[in-house]
Design an enzyme around this catalytic site. Sequence first.
Site, PDB file in Angstrom:
ATOM      1  N   SER A   1      10.253  76.499  -5.434  1.00 46.80           N
ATOM      2  CA  SER A   1       9.534  77.677  -5.899  1.00 46.80           C
ATOM      3  C   SER A   1       8.036  77.453  -5.796  1.00 46.80           C
ATOM      4  CB  SER A   1       9.922  77.910  -7.359  1.00 46.80           C
ATOM      5  OG  SER A   1       9.031  78.798  -7.965  1.00 46.80           O
TER       6      SER A   1
ATOM      7  N   TYR B   1      11.040  74.871 -16.506  1.00 46.19           N
ATOM      8  CA  TYR B   1      11.693  75.349 -15.282  1.00 46.19           C
ATOM      9  C   TYR B   1      10.955  74.817 -14.051  1.00 46.19           C
ATOM     10  CZ  TYR B   1      12.659  78.353 -11.315  1.00 46.19           C
ATOM     11  OH  TYR B   1      12.955  78.792 -10.038  1.00 46.19           O
TER      12      TYR B   1
ATOM     13  N   LYS C   1      12.112  71.997 -10.818  1.00 47.61           N
ATOM     14  CA  LYS C   1      11.990  72.159  -9.363  1.00 47.61           C
ATOM     15  C   LYS C   1      11.179  70.989  -8.788  1.00 47.61           C
ATOM     16  CE  LYS C   1      14.405  75.802  -9.032  1.00 47.61           C
ATOM     17  NZ  LYS C   1      15.705  75.751  -8.371  1.00 47.61           N
TER      18      LYS C   1
HETATM   19  P1  NAD Z   1      20.585  83.600  -9.749  1.00 53.50           P
HETATM   20  O1  NAD Z   1      20.643  83.236 -11.183  1.00 53.50           O
HETATM   21  O2  NAD Z   1      20.872  85.011  -9.366  1.00 53.50           O
HETATM   22  O3  NAD Z   1      21.564  82.639  -8.908  1.00 53.50           O
HETATM   23  C1  NAD Z   1      21.803  81.302  -9.280  1.00 53.50           C
HETATM   24  C2  NAD Z   1      23.305  81.100  -9.255  1.00 53.50           C
HETATM   25  O4  NAD Z   1      23.606  79.741  -9.592  1.00 53.50           O
HETATM   26  C3  NAD Z   1      24.034  81.997 -10.265  1.00 53.50           C
HETATM   27  O5  NAD Z   1      25.053  82.696  -9.580  1.00 53.50           O
HETATM   28  C4  NAD Z   1      24.632  81.008 -11.293  1.00 53.50           C
HETATM   29  O6  NAD Z   1      25.861  81.460 -11.787  1.00 53.50           O
HETATM   30  C5  NAD Z   1      24.742  79.737 -10.457  1.00 53.50           C
HETATM   31  N1  NAD Z   1      24.670  78.480 -11.223  1.00 53.50           N
HETATM   32  C6  NAD Z   1      23.711  78.083 -12.092  1.00 53.50           C
HETATM   33  N2  NAD Z   1      23.973  76.833 -12.525  1.00 53.50           N
HETATM   34  C7  NAD Z   1      25.121  76.432 -11.921  1.00 53.50           C
HETATM   35  C8  NAD Z   1      25.888  75.237 -11.943  1.00 53.50           C
HETATM   36  N3  NAD Z   1      25.531  74.198 -12.709  1.00 53.50           N
HETATM   37  N4  NAD Z   1      27.007  75.167 -11.184  1.00 53.50           N
HETATM   38  C9  NAD Z   1      27.389  76.219 -10.406  1.00 53.50           C
HETATM   39  N5  NAD Z   1      26.690  77.370 -10.346  1.00 53.50           N
HETATM   40  C10 NAD Z   1      25.573  77.469 -11.083  1.00 53.50           C
HETATM   41  O7  NAD Z   1      19.143  83.157  -9.211  1.00 53.50           O
HETATM   42  P2  NAD Z   1      18.426  83.505  -7.821  1.00 53.50           P
HETATM   43  O8  NAD Z   1      17.305  84.412  -8.109  1.00 53.50           O
HETATM   44  O9  NAD Z   1      19.421  83.863  -6.800  1.00 53.50           O
HETATM   45  O10 NAD Z   1      17.800  82.076  -7.497  1.00 53.50           O
HETATM   46  C11 NAD Z   1      18.473  81.124  -6.680  1.00 53.50           C
HETATM   47  C12 NAD Z   1      17.678  79.824  -6.696  1.00 53.50           C
HETATM   48  O11 NAD Z   1      16.341  80.088  -6.240  1.00 53.50           O
HETATM   49  C13 NAD Z   1      17.532  79.210  -8.086  1.00 53.50           C
HETATM   50  O12 NAD Z   1      17.615  77.810  -7.960  1.00 53.50           O
HETATM   51  C14 NAD Z   1      16.146  79.632  -8.509  1.00 53.50           C
HETATM   52  O13 NAD Z   1      15.568  78.717  -9.413  1.00 53.50           O
HETATM   53  C15 NAD Z   1      15.401  79.625  -7.178  1.00 53.50           C
HETATM   54  N6  NAD Z   1      14.226  80.517  -7.160  1.00 53.50           N
HETATM   55  C16 NAD Z   1      14.370  81.822  -7.534  1.00 53.50           C
HETATM   56  C17 NAD Z   1      13.262  82.659  -7.534  1.00 53.50           C
HETATM   57  C18 NAD Z   1      13.383  84.088  -7.991  1.00 53.50           C
HETATM   58  O14 NAD Z   1      12.349  84.700  -8.323  1.00 53.50           O
HETATM   59  N7  NAD Z   1      14.551  84.697  -7.992  1.00 53.50           N
HETATM   60  C19 NAD Z   1      12.009  82.165  -7.133  1.00 53.50           C
HETATM   61  C20 NAD Z   1      11.913  80.831  -6.729  1.00 53.50           C
HETATM   62  C21 NAD Z   1      13.040  80.013  -6.752  1.00 53.50           C
END
Ligand code: NAD
Length: 338
Positions: A124, A148, A152
């Site tokens: 991120s 958080y 990362k």
């Molecule tokens: P999201 O919450 O929609 O998707 C994450 C998924 O991981 C969910 O479906 C959840 O059920 C699953 N999950 C969490 N912990 C788990 C575990 N221990 N075992 C199995 N499944 C697990 O989030 P997103 O927005 O799709 O983000 C995806 C990734 O990208 C994340 O790692 C997030 O930190 C990163 N990210 C997101 C953003 C954003 O703004 N959306 C920005 C930068 C980075």
Amino acid sequence: MKVLVTGGAGYIGSHTCLELLRQGHDIVVADSLYNAKPEALKRIRELSKRDFQFYEIDIRNEAELERVFAEHAFDCVIHFAGLKAVGESVGLPLKYYDNNVGSTITLCRVMKNNKVKRIIFSSSATVYRPGVLMPVDETAELGCSSPYGWTKFMCEQILRDVVTAYPDWSVVLLRYFNPIGADPSGRIGEDPTGIPNNLLPFVTQTALGRHDKLQIFGNDYATHDGTGVRDYIHVADLADGHVAALQFVMNHKGCEAINLGTGIGYSVLDIVNTFEEVNKVKVPYVISPRRPGDVDAVYAKPDKAKKLLGWEAKRTLDDMCRDSWHWQSNNPQGYQEG
Ligand code: NAD
Ligand code: UDP
């Protein structure tokens, strides 16, 4: 290629799964459904007209993860699974470190046992030290302002150390800026639980009438209109970026951190005005005090992604606002509609 997608039922994961399937790759999804609904997987199958195996597991459970690797020979893992609520992480740091760092360590151990050596990790823009010069490139100083963010940062370090110890591994750390939008079909999109923290879901829910007003957090920033500036990127562009990263890890070894952003900064008011114009709906708002921890502007220098991956964002802010609204207006209760 055959790809394990952890967190593949979530917002970015679901769009990436769809694009991988459309591009002819085979996928297996591992997701605990902690923050996702099985309906998302059903709709990925419907849109792609392809099937894939799904394991409802917490990937910290090493025995269950080993079983997944025993049943498939993966070329690569795309690791989305993680908790992502910045504010929540401040009050629940142990939960965040345990889930995000713990899952990454377990995953790497199982990959090592099974001789799978390629991983694309969801990092991120929040790993950049607040206050670094914009546009920010991958060489900028790192440092975070929430648990958080530190998860990362730590996962990135773990993966860098893994590559130092095992030089035949290939790791790409994708640093996303602000993903918004949805697949143009309106069938999959972002489905936050509770009151959204992020701007776009709050905007779409306000346009629906679920909230009286959007609060704009501060109009006295050093930006073109005083409201905060971010690098919003269409989630379908992000999905394309992962497919490009998959090609890259197949042909390279080592570890690369790569920004996925557009390089363009838009303000909160730019978003509200464009959203209203493109969708012909009203988003009532009020100017509120600054949100603690926010900075004026964050936007990427996206050149490295173009150079290494041959990828750049294509969709416009109009596309992002239209597709976000298309998803939300077709699914006012998210996936609950079924
Ligand atoms: P999201 O919450 O929609 O998707 C994450 C998924 O991981 C969910 O479906 C959840 O059920 C699953 N999950 C969490 N912990 C788990 C575990 N221990 N075992 C199995 N499944 C697990 O989030 P997103 O927005 O799709 O983000 C995806 C990734 O990208 C994340 O790692 C997030 O930190 C990163 N990210 C997101 C953003 C954003 O703004 N959306 C920005 C930068 C980075
Ligand atoms: N923002 C806002 N009202 C909201 C949510 C967010 O004004 O209800 C602003 C926030 O201050 C920031 C921008 O919108 O300038 C993006 O915020 P978000 O939480 O989506 O992303 P991040 O701050 O993590 O980049």
